[in-house]
Write a protein that holds these residues in place. Structure first.
Motif, short mmCIF file in Angstrom:
data_model
loop_
_atom_site.label_atom_id
_atom_site.label_comp_id
_atom_site.label_asym_id
_atom_site.label_seq_id
_atom_site.Cartn_x
_atom_site.Cartn_y
_atom_site.Cartn_z
N LYS A 299 0.81 -1.21 -0.08
CA LYS A 299 -0.09 0.02 -0.09
C LYS A 299 0.91 1.23 0.17
CE LYS A 299 -2.99 3.08 2.27
NZ LYS A 299 -1.69 3.97 1.61
N PRO A 300 1.20 1.62 -1.32
CA PRO A 300 2.20 2.85 -1.16
C PRO A 300 1.26 4.05 -1.52
CG PRO A 300 2.47 1.72 -3.54
CD PRO A 300 1.55 0.82 -2.49
N ASN A 301 1.84 5.37 -1.03
CA ASN A 301 1.33 6.50 -1.51
C ASN A 301 1.87 6.95 -3.02
OD1 ASN A 301 3.59 7.83 -0.91
ND2 ASN A 301 2.76 8.41 1.21
N GLU B 57 -1.69 16.36 -6.89
CA GLU B 57 -0.37 16.65 -6.10
C GLU B 57 0.86 15.64 -6.83
OE1 GLU B 57 -0.72 16.11 -2.09
OE2 GLU B 57 -2.26 17.85 -1.73
N PRO B 58 1.17 16.23 -8.11
CA PRO B 58 2.14 15.22 -8.80
C PRO B 58 3.47 15.01 -8.10
CG PRO B 58 1.95 17.41 -9.67
CD PRO B 58 1.06 17.46 -8.85
N LEU C 14 -3.60 7.96 -3.92
CA LEU C 14 -3.26 9.30 -4.69
C LEU C 14 -3.85 10.60 -4.13
CD1 LEU C 14 -4.02 7.56 -8.19
CD2 LEU C 14 -1.77 7.37 -6.93
N GLY C 15 -3.94 10.52 -2.81
CA GLY C 15 -4.46 11.64 -2.22
C GLY C 15 -5.84 12.01 -2.47
N ALA C 16 -6.17 13.24 -3.03
CA ALA C 16 -7.32 14.01 -3.32
C ALA C 16 -7.95 13.32 -4.66
CB ALA C 16 -7.33 15.44 -3.29
N ASP C 17 -6.99 12.73 -5.33
CA ASP C 17 -7.58 12.03 -6.58
C ASP C 17 -8.11 10.64 -6.47
OD1 ASP C 17 -6.44 14.14 -8.78
OD2 ASP C 17 -4.75 13.78 -7.76
N GLY C 18 -7.85 10.24 -5.61
CA GLY C 18 -8.61 8.78 -5.19
C GLY C 18 -7.72 7.50 -4.68
#
Length: 315
Positions: free
Chosen positions: A182-184, A312-313, A221-225
């Protein structure tokens, strides 16, 4: 039942300040202490959802005793392994605009005997467990291959392992085929050695982790899902925009939701997104309860928006 392992747990003390003035004597308007560490947070979220969980943690000194007591107050069975060093204390300073300044201690250095005792504690408590979740950085004294030893032993016993770590510890463990990692986005980029700026680039990076051994990749992926890439294909889950109060522990809540929902397939991904979305709307590292979840706000699809730029790339 989910067993968590946190090799470097902490007491997390947070102080709310009217202002952060360097060199001044500061008086907190509010303070709190929580049991901390990524695996501990997973256990907290699992317990908040009403499931049984056992937290395997090294405990040392009065700080370790307090950590064990706090785990019990959260409804978590603590499987403590005594160590010579003291459990670390992490400090968070919270300003009125919610800016956080964190000071994380290194934690104790574990001996070879203490490291083996941790592995034995996991073995002893994992009989009948649905999952073992190994989470967080490794303390001093444990080499990057330590998680690989644990995954190999668990698989020989017929157990499933979820791994949430990064850097050399992640790289050294992939060959043992953890059931899910489970990486970010930042950890994905580090693992493949290149930037990630779109959902499609995250999908490609997750696929490379599978080629290196991971059986499934659950990527935040943060706010992207979130993404789930496994042997059946690729799934993308997201929820509508929400007001973020704190993202501390949100990834841990997501992993807890995923594992509690079975740990595979789009339904588990939907649970992960619901838990992570609920967590960011709560203060500090508070874990969501079922009442905080809004599953109808979550969409899961295999029509992955590969061209979508990340909010947030990772450069």
């Amino acid at each position: 039942m989910i067993v968590t392992l946190t090799p470097n747990p902490s007491l997390d003390r947070a102080y709310e300040l009217p202002s952060l003035d360097r060199g001044a004597v500061l008086r907190a308007t509010r303070d709190r202490v929580d049991p901390g560490g990524k695996g501990v947070n997973v256990s907290r979220a699992v317990a908040a959802a009403g499931h049984r969980t056992v937290a395997v943690v090294p405990l040392g000194g009065p700080e370790g005793a307090l950590l064990a007591r706090l785990l019990g107050e959260h409804g978590i069975e603590a499987a403590g392994v005594p160590v010579a060093g003291s459990t670390r204390v992490n400090i968070t300073l919270v300003e009125p605009d919610s800016t956080l300044t964190k000071v994380n201690a290194a934690g104790p250095e574990l001996s070879a005997a203490e490291a083996e005792a941790l592995l034995e504690a996991v073995r002893a408590r994992a009989a009948g467990a649905d999952w073992i979740a190994c989470c967080g950085s490794l303390p001093r004294g444990l080499g990057p291959e330590w998680y690989a030893q644990l995954v190999a032993r668990a698989h020989r016993a017929g157990l499933r392992v979820a791994l949430d770590t990064s850097g050399s510890a992640l790289g050294a463990t992939l060959a043992e085929e953890p059931d899910v990692v489970k990486p970010n986005a930042e950890e994905l980029a580090e693992a493949v050695g290149r930037p990630i700026a779109t959902v499609g680039e995250a999908v490609k990076a997750a696929g490379e982790l599978r080629e290196r051994g991971a059986r499934a990749v659950l990527a935040s992926l943060g706010a992207d899902g979130q993404l789930l890439v496994d042997a059946t294909g690729t799934w993308f889950g997201h929820a509508g925009p929400v007001a973020v109060r704190s993202n501390v522990g949100a990834g841990d809540a997501s992993l807890a939701g995923f594992l509690a929902a079975g740990g595979r397939g789009p339904a588990a991904l939907a649970a992960a997104v619901a838990h992570g979305t609920a967590a960011v709307q709560l203060p500090g590292s508070v874990m969501p309860t079922p009442a905080d979840l809004v599953p109808d706000a979550v969409t899961v699809t295999d029509a992955v928006p590969t061209d979508r730029p990340l909010a947030e790339p990772v450069r």
